[in-house]
Design an enzyme around this catalytic site. Structure first.
Site, mmCIF file in Angstrom:
data_model
loop_
_atom_site.group_PDB
_atom_site.id
_atom_site.type_symbol
_atom_site.label_atom_id
_atom_site.label_comp_id
_atom_site.label_asym_id
_atom_site.label_seq_id
_atom_site.Cartn_x
_atom_site.Cartn_y
_atom_site.Cartn_z
ATOM 1 N N CYS A 286 0.824 -1.211 0.000
ATOM 2 C CA CYS A 286 0.000 0.000 0.000
ATOM 3 C C CYS A 286 0.858 1.261 0.000
ATOM 4 O O CYS A 286 0.396 2.333 -0.404
ATOM 5 C CB CYS A 286 -0.944 0.009 1.197
ATOM 6 S SG CYS A 286 -0.109 -0.017 2.797
ATOM 7 N N ASN A 287 2.116 1.141 0.427
ATOM 8 C CA ASN A 287 2.976 2.322 0.526
ATOM 9 C C ASN A 287 4.070 2.400 -0.527
ATOM 10 O O ASN A 287 4.767 3.420 -0.612
ATOM 11 C CB ASN A 287 3.640 2.380 1.909
ATOM 12 C CG ASN A 287 2.683 2.868 2.971
ATOM 13 O OD1 ASN A 287 1.842 3.722 2.708
ATOM 14 N ND2 ASN A 287 2.788 2.319 4.163
ATOM 15 N N ARG A 288 4.241 1.357 -1.334
ATOM 16 C CA ARG A 288 5.336 1.353 -2.310
ATOM 17 C C ARG A 288 5.055 0.378 -3.449
ATOM 18 O O ARG A 288 4.289 -0.581 -3.316
ATOM 19 C CB ARG A 288 6.646 0.980 -1.622
ATOM 20 C CG ARG A 288 6.727 -0.468 -1.171
ATOM 21 C CD ARG A 288 7.998 -0.740 -0.365
ATOM 22 N NE ARG A 288 7.950 -0.061 0.928
ATOM 23 C CZ ARG A 288 8.730 0.963 1.253
ATOM 24 N NH1 ARG A 288 9.621 1.416 0.383
ATOM 25 N NH2 ARG A 288 8.622 1.528 2.439
ATOM 26 N N GLN B 278 4.942 -5.570 9.422
ATOM 27 C CA GLN B 278 4.244 -6.240 8.333
ATOM 28 C C GLN B 278 5.084 -6.308 7.052
ATOM 29 O O GLN B 278 4.964 -7.237 6.267
ATOM 30 C CB GLN B 278 2.915 -5.535 8.050
ATOM 31 C CG GLN B 278 2.009 -6.352 7.135
ATOM 32 C CD GLN B 278 0.658 -5.683 6.928
ATOM 33 O OE1 GLN B 278 0.421 -4.596 7.432
ATOM 34 N NE2 GLN B 278 -0.216 -6.333 6.192
ATOM 35 N N GLY C 157 -7.257 -6.381 7.252
ATOM 36 C CA GLY C 157 -8.525 -6.352 7.981
ATOM 37 C C GLY C 157 -8.407 -6.987 9.350
ATOM 38 O O GLY C 157 -8.941 -6.470 10.344
ATOM 39 N N GLY D 156 -8.856 -9.852 5.186
ATOM 40 C CA GLY D 156 -7.515 -10.356 4.899
ATOM 41 C C GLY D 156 -6.545 -9.944 5.994
ATOM 42 O O GLY D 156 -6.949 -9.664 7.123
ATOM 43 N N GLN E 84 5.814 -9.151 3.963
ATOM 44 C CA GLN E 84 5.602 -8.892 2.536
ATOM 45 C C GLN E 84 6.850 -9.214 1.711
ATOM 46 O O GLN E 84 6.750 -9.684 0.577
ATOM 47 C CB GLN E 84 5.175 -7.436 2.349
ATOM 48 C CG GLN E 84 3.777 -7.171 2.890
ATOM 49 C CD GLN E 84 3.488 -5.686 3.121
ATOM 50 O OE1 GLN E 84 4.399 -4.891 3.365
ATOM 51 N NE2 GLN E 84 2.219 -5.308 3.063
#
Length: 539
Positions: free
Chosen positions: A138-140, A204, A284, A281, A208
């Site tokens: 979501c950030n990169r 997190q 969430g 997921g 990833q």
């Protein structure tokens, strides 16, 4: 087809209007007797302007042999190939992140995890890309590659990103960042350690990075250098979290989203706010976890299937978690004061024309429904913010929460940098030692050809009068001699970290053996790769 059209067609060669600048360097790579002829007329070497004629021929006068001719176009191909096959391959990262690029562009470039293997295959189909990996969160969105040419590799990947996302290359170039070799390695290790995250030290991202390795298994383009780089990044990330306290009490994007909601709601109403979480997921689940930690005891969770919600319910037995299907999402939103969205949907789930039909939220929170969208691509249409009955926050708005805890972690980040630098040095030594592998293979093959040839001569002279045991003894003798002779050179090419030889000394040994035995390893390997890619693209 004339020569100009041929030059344009082959995008790895120089453009026609640049030919004169390459003319001198092309001649320099041939014997001094080399001459250009155009319609039978000799062109002086100092000539700077001439017109390339399709019938032009290049003649090399070689002592003791007849003159051979190549077309000027073939000369140009040889010169161009020689120019970039002498360039060593590079590891580089081409990326965008929350610091360089707003979410409205990041979401266009986002690549779902299920599509990473296909993206790797497409990238490695480019002429100058040998290995690749995708890290998209979501950030990169970062693309790591082994490029046979830095400049051409960056150009090809940028054009691929533009074609894939629809974002013009000019826009990409404004926002992207480029890092090469050791800087690219250090960046990935910092990412894996949580030092380059929106929330410093968040955990997190390490998970990833592990997903990148898992999804790359069996994908041909996820090669030795890139896979080794990501695996070493996991090691670095684990060390930082084990040996420092940077992740102690740290917040993730999900927990920051919950804290943001707490900040934006009246203090007295947060505990009684009606909460809807869309998506069950990983994100969430973390949102639910942090809601529970903040005292939320009841919430509705909308998801495609119930099994994930049931598993979450098992983890939080004291909390009332109600499952609803996607078809009931708007009914649930009508009864909610706060809506968290965290799905992998490529298209917005909440459109303005539908949100404006929802009744106002509870008067306890001022009647404005709070949407906190931590999905990339976004789940809530941006124009929903125009409605007086809604208030939207996305991942870029979390900086307000993060700023309050960031200063406390900066000292811990300094400690982590020392660990990261140690791991970068280890990885770079391992990566550079791979340069000797082709030399080792070619030297072994060179010696084996000589051994086999001499063994055949020996056996033919001895005839059929010797026994099988004698033949085996002679074979073992030849193999033993070769192995003992190669043992010293091979040991001086290996970088096992068990001796005092520096990497520089090992690479010097490699270049010396290449010269002595005429192996030409680096140039031939790169040239073979580039020519193979060009041939495939032309089929």
């Amino acid at each position: 087809m004339d020569a100009t059209e041929l030059l344009i067609k082959n995008n790895n060669l120089c453009r026609f209007n640049q030919f004169s600048s390459y003319y001198s360097s092309s001649l320099a790579s041939f014997p001094s007797q080399a001459r250009f002829f155009r319609n039978g007329m000799k062109i002086k070497r100092k000539t700077r302007s001439f017109t390339l004629n399709p019938k032009s021929q290049f003649v090399v006068d070689d002592i003791g042999s007849t003159s051979s001719s190549l077309s000027a176009l073939e000369l140009l191909k040889t010169s161009a190939a020689d120019r970039y096959t002498k360039e060593s391959s590079s590891v580089l990262v081409i990326g965008i992140n929350f610091r360089t690029t707003p979410v409205e562009i990041r979401e266009k470039l986002s690549i779902p995890e299920a599509q990473w293997p296909q993206a790797i295959s497409e990238l490695c189909g480019l002429h100058h890309i040998d290995e690749a990996a995708i890290l998209s969160t979501c950030n990169r969105m970062e693309i790591y590659v082994v490029a046979l040419s830095q400049h051409r590799g960056v150009k090809e990947v940028t054009e691929w990103m533009s074609k894939k996302s629809g974002v013009p290359t000019s826009e990409l170039c404004r926002h992207r960042f480029l890092l090469y070799n050791k800087d690219a390695t250090r960046h990935l290790f910092e990412v894996s350690s949580g030092l380059d995250s929106l929330v410093l030290g968040e955990g997190q991202i390490l998970s990833q990075v592990k997903h990148v390795v898992n999804s790359g298994q069996g994908v041909s383009g996820f090669g030795r250098k890139i896979s080794g780089m990501f695996k070493h990044a996991i090691t670095a990330g684990k060390r930082v979290r084990t040996e420092t306290s940077i992740s102690t009490g740290s917040v993730s994007v999900s927990s920051a989203a919950v804290e943001l909601a707490q900040m934006k709601l009246p203090q007295s109403s947060f505990a009684n706010a009606r909460v809807l979480v869309v998506g069950a997921g990983k994100m969430g689940k973390l949102v639910i976890k942090h809601l529970v930690a903040k005292g939320c005891t009841k919430m509705v969770v909308v998801n495609r299937t119930e099994d994930r919600v049931a598993a979450i319910r098992e983890d939080f037995k004291d909390v009332e978690i109600v499952y609803r299907s996607l078809s009931e999402m708007f009914t649930c939103a009508a009864d909610a004061d706060v809506v968290f969205t965290c799905t992998a949907s490529d298209a917005p789930l909440f459109l303005k024309k539908l949100v404006q039909t929802l009744p106002p939220a509870s008067s306890d929170i001022g009647g404005r429904r709070l949407f906190i969208d931590i999905s990339v691509p976004r789940n809530v249409e941006s124009c929903v913010s125009d409605l007086e009955t809604a208030c939207i926050y996305n991942v870029d708005d979390l900086k307000e929460v993060v700023a309050a805890t960031q200063e406390d972690r900066l000292q811990k980040a300094m400690e982590a940098q020392g660990i990261i630098w140690e791991e970068v040095i280890k990885f770079e030594a391992w990566k550079d030692s791979l340069e000797t592998v082709p030399t080792i293979k070619k030297l072994r093959a060179y010696a084996e050809r000589i051994r086999a040839s001499e063994l055949d001569k020996c056996m033919s002279k001895m005839g059929n009068e010797i026994s099988k045991s004698q033949k085996k003894a002679i074979y073992d003798l030849s193999t033993g001699i070769v192995n003992k002779l190669l043992h010293g050179p091979m040991e001086h090419l290996r970088c096992g970290g068990t001796d005092n030889r520096s990497l520089g000394e090992i690479l010097e040994n490699m270049h010396a053996l290449n010269r002595i035995f005429g192996l030409d390893t680096e140039t031939s390997v790169l040239e073979e790769k580039i020519r193979s890619k060009m041939e495939k693209s032309q089929k």
